[in-house]
Design a protein around this motif. Sequence first.
Motif, PDB file in Angstrom:
ATOM      1  N   GLY A  71      52.832  46.621  67.112  1.00  0.00           N
ATOM      2  CA  GLY A  71      53.829  46.862  66.073  1.00  0.00           C
ATOM      3  C   GLY A  71      54.296  48.298  66.116  1.00  0.00           C
ATOM      4  O   GLY A  71      54.164  48.987  67.136  1.00  0.00           O
ATOM      5  N   GLU A  72      54.841  48.768  65.000  1.00  0.00           N
ATOM      6  CA  GLU A  72      55.298  50.142  64.932  1.00  0.00           C
ATOM      7  C   GLU A  72      54.113  51.092  64.963  1.00  0.00           C
ATOM      8  O   GLU A  72      52.991  50.736  64.586  1.00  0.00           O
ATOM      9  N   ILE A  94      58.664  51.907  72.534  1.00  0.00           N
ATOM     10  CA  ILE A  94      57.216  52.086  72.532  1.00  0.00           C
ATOM     11  C   ILE A  94      56.589  51.427  71.304  1.00  0.00           C
ATOM     12  O   ILE A  94      57.162  51.435  70.218  1.00  0.00           O
ATOM     13  N   GLN A  95      55.402  50.836  71.493  1.00  0.00           N
ATOM     14  CA  GLN A  95      54.688  50.173  70.407  1.00  0.00           C
ATOM     15  C   GLN A  95      53.240  50.653  70.358  1.00  0.00           C
ATOM     16  O   GLN A  95      52.766  51.345  71.264  1.00  0.00           O
ATOM     17  N   CYS A  96      52.539  50.275  69.280  1.00  0.00           N
ATOM     18  CA  CYS A  96      51.153  50.691  69.094  1.00  0.00           C
ATOM     19  C   CYS A  96      50.334  49.542  68.512  1.00  0.00           C
ATOM     20  O   CYS A  96      50.880  48.643  67.862  1.00  0.00           O
ATOM     21  N   THR A  97      49.028  49.597  68.724  1.00  0.00           N
ATOM     22  CA  THR A  97      48.105  48.784  67.952  1.00  0.00           C
ATOM     23  C   THR A  97      47.700  49.575  66.708  1.00  0.00           C
ATOM     24  O   THR A  97      48.074  50.740  66.562  1.00  0.00           O
ATOM     25  N   ASN A  98      46.917  48.972  65.848  1.00  0.00           N
ATOM     26  CA  ASN A  98      46.581  49.596  64.566  1.00  0.00           C
ATOM     27  C   ASN A  98      45.297  50.414  64.619  1.00  0.00           C
ATOM     28  O   ASN A  98      44.595  50.561  63.639  1.00  0.00           O
ATOM     29  N   ASN A  99      44.989  50.958  65.784  1.00  0.00           N
ATOM     30  CA  ASN A  99      43.743  51.700  65.944  1.00  0.00           C
ATOM     31  C   ASN A  99      43.962  53.189  65.712  1.00  0.00           C
ATOM     32  O   ASN A  99      45.015  53.732  66.034  1.00  0.00           O
ATOM     33  N   LEU A 100      42.955  53.830  65.132  1.00  0.00           N
ATOM     34  CA  LEU A 100      43.012  55.274  64.914  1.00  0.00           C
ATOM     35  C   LEU A 100      43.355  56.005  66.208  1.00  0.00           C
ATOM     36  O   LEU A 100      42.879  55.618  67.272  1.00  0.00           O
ATOM     37  N   PRO A 101      44.219  57.053  66.125  1.00  0.00           N
ATOM     38  CA  PRO A 101      44.847  57.638  64.929  1.00  0.00           C
ATOM     39  C   PRO A 101      46.240  57.086  64.627  1.00  0.00           C
ATOM     40  O   PRO A 101      47.031  57.745  63.971  1.00  0.00           O
ATOM     41  N   GLY A 139      48.723  50.295  73.093  1.00  0.00           N
ATOM     42  CA  GLY A 139      50.016  49.639  72.980  1.00  0.00           C
ATOM     43  C   GLY A 139      51.156  50.417  73.588  1.00  0.00           C
ATOM     44  O   GLY A 139      52.222  49.849  73.877  1.00  0.00           O
ATOM     45  N   ASN A 140      50.962  51.733  73.807  1.00  0.00           N
ATOM     46  CA  ASN A 140      52.015  52.560  74.402  1.00  0.00           C
ATOM     47  C   ASN A 140      52.401  52.072  75.794  1.00  0.00           C
ATOM     48  O   ASN A 140      53.515  52.331  76.258  1.00  0.00           O
ATOM     49  N   TYR A 141      51.481  51.390  76.462  1.00  0.00           N
ATOM     50  CA  TYR A 141      51.698  50.966  77.846  1.00  0.00           C
ATOM     51  C   TYR A 141      52.010  49.477  77.960  1.00  0.00           C
ATOM     52  O   TYR A 141      52.018  48.932  79.067  1.00  0.00           O
ATOM     53  N   ALA A 142      52.295  48.833  76.840  1.00  0.00           N
ATOM     54  CA  ALA A 142      52.424  47.370  76.830  1.00  0.00           C
ATOM     55  C   ALA A 142      53.470  46.861  77.816  1.00  0.00           C
ATOM     56  O   ALA A 142      53.276  45.819  78.455  1.00  0.00           O
ATOM     57  N   GLN A 143      54.570  47.572  77.955  1.00  0.00           N
ATOM     58  CA  GLN A 143      55.634  47.078  78.835  1.00  0.00           C
ATOM     59  C   GLN A 143      55.187  47.052  80.299  1.00  0.00           C
ATOM     60  O   GLN A 143      55.458  46.089  81.027  1.00  0.00           O
ATOM     61  N   MET A 144      54.478  48.097  80.729  1.00  0.00           N
ATOM     62  CA  MET A 144      53.977  48.127  82.101  1.00  0.00           C
ATOM     63  C   MET A 144      52.868  47.099  82.301  1.00  0.00           C
ATOM     64  O   MET A 144      52.787  46.437  83.352  1.00  0.00           O
ATOM     65  N   LEU A 145      52.011  46.915  81.295  1.00  0.00           N
ATOM     66  CA  LEU A 145      50.927  45.947  81.411  1.00  0.00           C
ATOM     67  C   LEU A 145      51.461  44.520  81.481  1.00  0.00           C
ATOM     68  O   LEU A 145      50.951  43.687  82.244  1.00  0.00           O
ATOM     69  N   LYS A 146      52.493  44.225  80.679  1.00  0.00           N
ATOM     70  CA  LYS A 146      53.125  42.901  80.748  1.00  0.00           C
ATOM     71  C   LYS A 146      53.765  42.677  82.114  1.00  0.00           C
ATOM     72  O   LYS A 146      53.716  41.563  82.667  1.00  0.00           O
ATOM     73  N   LEU A 147      54.382  43.725  82.663  1.00  0.00           N
ATOM     74  CA  LEU A 147      54.972  43.616  84.001  1.00  0.00           C
ATOM     75  C   LEU A 147      53.913  43.199  85.006  1.00  0.00           C
ATOM     76  O   LEU A 147      54.116  42.258  85.788  1.00  0.00           O
ATOM     77  N   TRP A 148      52.779  43.880  84.993  1.00  0.00           N
ATOM     78  CA  TRP A 148      51.720  43.550  85.950  1.00  0.00           C
ATOM     79  C   TRP A 148      51.210  42.132  85.752  1.00  0.00           C
ATOM     80  O   TRP A 148      51.052  41.385  86.721  1.00  0.00           O
ATOM     81  N   ALA A 149      50.966  41.747  84.501  1.00  0.00           N
ATOM     82  CA  ALA A 149      50.460  40.400  84.234  1.00  0.00           C
ATOM     83  C   ALA A 149      51.454  39.341  84.683  1.00  0.00           C
ATOM     84  O   ALA A 149      51.058  38.269  85.163  1.00  0.00           O
ATOM     85  N   SER A 150      52.745  39.632  84.536  1.00  0.00           N
ATOM     86  CA  SER A 150      53.775  38.650  84.901  1.00  0.00           C
ATOM     87  C   SER A 150      53.820  38.383  86.400  1.00  0.00           C
ATOM     88  O   SER A 150      54.410  37.402  86.845  1.00  0.00           O
ATOM     89  N   THR A 292      55.243  54.916  79.938  1.00  0.00           N
ATOM     90  CA  THR A 292      55.408  54.263  78.634  1.00  0.00           C
ATOM     91  C   THR A 292      56.817  53.743  78.421  1.00  0.00           C
ATOM     92  O   THR A 292      57.081  53.079  77.418  1.00  0.00           O
ATOM     93  N   MET A 293      57.719  54.043  79.333  1.00  0.00           N
ATOM     94  CA  MET A 293      59.125  53.687  79.166  1.00  0.00           C
ATOM     95  C   MET A 293      59.359  52.197  79.405  1.00  0.00           C
ATOM     96  O   MET A 293      58.549  51.508  80.031  1.00  0.00           O
ATOM     97  N   GLU A 294      60.509  51.714  78.930  1.00  0.00           N
ATOM     98  CA  GLU A 294      60.933  50.373  79.315  1.00  0.00           C
ATOM     99  C   GLU A 294      61.016  50.329  80.834  1.00  0.00           C
ATOM    100  O   GLU A 294      61.246  51.347  81.505  1.00  0.00           O
ATOM    101  N   ILE A 295      60.815  49.166  81.406  1.00  0.00           N
ATOM    102  CA  ILE A 295      60.633  49.036  82.845  1.00  0.00           C
ATOM    103  C   ILE A 295      61.798  49.607  83.639  1.00  0.00           C
ATOM    104  O   ILE A 295      61.605  50.217  84.697  1.00  0.00           O
ATOM    105  N   SER A 296      63.016  49.476  83.143  1.00  0.00           N
ATOM    106  CA  SER A 296      64.175  49.973  83.880  1.00  0.00           C
ATOM    107  C   SER A 296      64.178  51.490  84.009  1.00  0.00           C
ATOM    108  O   SER A 296      64.923  52.043  84.822  1.00  0.00           O
ATOM    109  N   LYS A 297      63.339  52.176  83.223  1.00  0.00           N
ATOM    110  CA  LYS A 297      63.262  53.642  83.281  1.00  0.00           C
ATOM    111  C   LYS A 297      61.876  54.135  83.672  1.00  0.00           C
ATOM    112  O   LYS A 297      61.610  55.336  83.605  1.00  0.00           O
ATOM    113  N   ASN A 298      61.034  53.240  84.100  1.00  0.00           N
ATOM    114  CA  ASN A 298      59.693  53.597  84.556  1.00  0.00           C
ATOM    115  C   ASN A 298      59.710  53.695  86.075  1.00  0.00           C
ATOM    116  O   ASN A 298      59.698  52.678  86.775  1.00  0.00           O
ATOM    117  N   GLU A 299      59.763  54.908  86.580  1.00  0.00           N
ATOM    118  CA  GLU A 299      59.882  55.115  88.026  1.00  0.00           C
ATOM    119  C   GLU A 299      58.708  54.547  88.807  1.00  0.00           C
ATOM    120  O   GLU A 299      58.819  54.298  90.007  1.00  0.00           O
TER     121      GLU A 299
END
Length: 354
Positions: A71-72, A94-101, A139-150, A292-299
């Motif tokens: 989420g946010e 960019i997104q986050c999980t609800n973990n500290l901080p 969660g900051n890396y979710a877009q890259m992690l989803k790319l790899w899983a896909s 952490t960027m959207e895939i189109s901007k992640n070199e």
Amino acid sequence: MKKMILSVLAVSLSVLSCQNNDETLEVVPDSRTSTAEQMASKSNFFPAVGIANEQYGKMGPYEVSTDAVLGECGGLGGIVIDILQSINILDNTIQCTNNLPYGNGFPITTSVYYPSNIASIPGKLPVVNFVGGILSNEGNYAQMLKLWASHGFVVVVSSDFINSMPEMHILGAFKASKMNKDTQSPLYGKVDMSKMIIAGHSAGGGASLLTSSIPESAMKLIDPDLKVVGSLPIEPGPAAVSFTVKAPTLILTGRFDIVVMPWYTKLHQSHLINQSPAWAATATTATHFSPTMEISKNEFAGISVAWLKYTGYNDTDAKAYFVGPNYKLKNDSQFLQGIHPYRVVRNQVADNLQ
């Protein structure tokens, strides 16, 4: 080293027991179906280019599921992200999980991403064991992690927002092993522990070098089948050297990274690997926050997929980026080439591969 792994076991089992026991996982929409408004970005940074990004810098054939709740970005960490977004250092995807901080959740966390139809995919899938940077949120890396899983990988991500030592990678290995053996898990019997790639960014990149240096006999205390087949340090932090690394390694750095400057990585890490095949490449336009960027901007998107497919599957097309006299990485326009001091290089062991 064995004592360190055993000491982490108690923490690992405690954290894993806090996960949702019914392993009910969220199906994450494929980024190809996201609306233009959702993918709109404040960032003015350059788009990803080059042959690897053209071939692999896009979602693969599988939709992705995860047990991460995204989420946010709130809390103190969210304030920092807001500031970085306001000056165009981060984009607004960019997104986050609800973990500290970034929230009020437990600071140590681990999540998994994997193809939604994994049960119908023949055989087992290689596992990517990823840890992010210091003070980051998984969660900051979710877009890259989803790319790899896909592209057909089980991806485990762990964080304690310090992420500088092997503990989080060890926790991720425990998570993968536990889910692979749990008859109630959707990953039961589907994780190939004999094909694990240790990956990380920034502090987690430095930790990936440390984890890839642990003797295989010690890693097998986690799971008797566990074998590290590759290492992927992205803009690795300075807490590690690399001469002890035992796995094939691709070190990626960014030309515009002012947090972990590429000259430091070149002097302190990449040129010291001599026990195993190693490659180093510096992306022409990458900053420290590119992963952490959207895939189109992640070199690093395309070449990271190529590396995972090469080390995890020995994929012929992906292998061509790293092996042979005319390996594609040294001709990829996304990375510095020619006589530049940060040009693409590989060591003698990698030169001898066929």
